[in-house]
Design an enzyme around this catalytic site. Sequence first.
Site, PDB file in Angstrom:
ATOM      1  N   GLY A 194     -10.804 -24.585  62.501  1.00 37.48           N
ATOM      2  CA  GLY A 194     -12.409 -24.444  62.444  1.00 37.48           C
ATOM      3  C   GLY A 194     -13.095 -24.601  61.168  1.00 37.48           C
ATOM      4  N   GLN A 231     -18.381 -23.885  54.069  1.00 41.96           N
ATOM      5  CA  GLN A 231     -17.083 -24.170  53.527  1.00 41.96           C
ATOM      6  C   GLN A 231     -16.789 -25.361  52.572  1.00 41.96           C
ATOM      7  OE1 GLN A 231     -14.942 -22.705  57.043  1.00 41.96           O
ATOM      8  NE2 GLN A 231     -13.597 -21.884  55.469  1.00 41.96           N
ATOM      9  N   CYS A 282      -8.377 -18.026  56.963  1.00 37.04           N
ATOM     10  CA  CYS A 282      -9.410 -18.698  56.899  1.00 37.04           C
ATOM     11  C   CYS A 282      -9.132 -19.823  55.657  1.00 37.04           C
ATOM     12  CB  CYS A 282     -10.532 -17.737  56.309  1.00 37.04           C
ATOM     13  SG  CYS A 282     -12.098 -18.857  55.878  1.00 37.04           S
ATOM     14  N   LEU A 283      -9.566 -21.057  55.929  1.00 38.77           N
ATOM     15  CA  LEU A 283      -9.372 -21.940  54.891  1.00 38.77           C
ATOM     16  C   LEU A 283      -9.733 -21.666  53.285  1.00 38.77           C
ATOM     17  CD1 LEU A 283      -9.955 -25.370  57.102  1.00 38.77           C
ATOM     18  CD2 LEU A 283      -7.553 -24.279  56.563  1.00 38.77           C
ATOM     19  N   HIS A 296     -15.484 -16.218  64.292  1.00 45.18           N
ATOM     20  CA  HIS A 296     -15.333 -16.549  62.747  1.00 45.18           C
ATOM     21  C   HIS A 296     -16.238 -17.476  62.021  1.00 45.18           C
ATOM     22  CE1 HIS A 296     -12.024 -17.016  59.499  1.00 45.18           C
ATOM     23  NE2 HIS A 296     -12.903 -17.945  59.162  1.00 45.18           N
ATOM     24  N   GLU A 297     -16.237 -18.857  62.873  1.00 41.64           N
ATOM     25  CA  GLU A 297     -17.179 -19.771  62.205  1.00 41.64           C
ATOM     26  C   GLU A 297     -18.656 -19.334  62.184  1.00 41.64           C
ATOM     27  OE1 GLU A 297     -15.541 -21.722  60.598  1.00 41.64           O
ATOM     28  OE2 GLU A 297     -13.536 -21.516  61.413  1.00 41.64           O
ATOM     29  N   HIS A 304     -19.636 -17.574  59.194  1.00 42.90           N
ATOM     30  CA  HIS A 304     -19.828 -18.111  57.907  1.00 42.90           C
ATOM     31  C   HIS A 304     -21.063 -18.382  57.675  1.00 42.90           C
ATOM     32  CE1 HIS A 304     -15.817 -18.639  56.007  1.00 42.90           C
ATOM     33  NE2 HIS A 304     -15.157 -18.950  57.502  1.00 42.90           N
TER      34      HIS A 304
HETATM   35 NI    NI Z   1     -13.130 -19.450  57.842  1.00 45.81          NI
END
Ligand code: NI
Length: 156
Positions: free
Chosen positions: A46, A51, A88-89, A130-131, A134
């Site tokens: 995701g 991000q 997380c990226l 999670h997304e 953000h």
């Molecule tokens: Ni993330």
Amino acid sequence: MAIRNIVKIGDPILKKTSREVVKFDDRLFTLLDDMKDTMYKADGVGLAAVQVGVLKRVVVLDCGDGYLELINPEITHREGEQVEMEGCLSLPGEYANTIRPEKVKVKAQNREGKWCLYSGEGLKARCFCHEIDHLDGFVFTDRLAPPELQPQDEKG
Ligand code: NI
């Protein structure tokens, strides 16, 4: 199609609240296409627009059961609880157990602006939460399970 740079933790933009999308135009489509490429290139499940440095309420995800684009997503129902490992990226190399609902329902617009309903449990529920977090300036380390529920192998 282009790969965009992924913002890393420490950048203050990750704590900001993203804005509602009102224009469903070429600029949005390019953002979505780039986010898709960037997510797959990074082997993520995701990615939220913040991000890649864009404060719009836009998420792409693929938890292994197909690619989804969520615009202006909202969680409309939460049920149960799960404690599972998350990463997380934007926090490369960091993993920890978080507490999330076991099941969620989400409503979101697609790139045509049409409202659609989604449901997810397990990994998919975590991914939705999670997304969408953000978009409100939260990362998974804001949702940590208590220390006794963290893996003990490395940290003792
Ligand atoms: Ni993330």
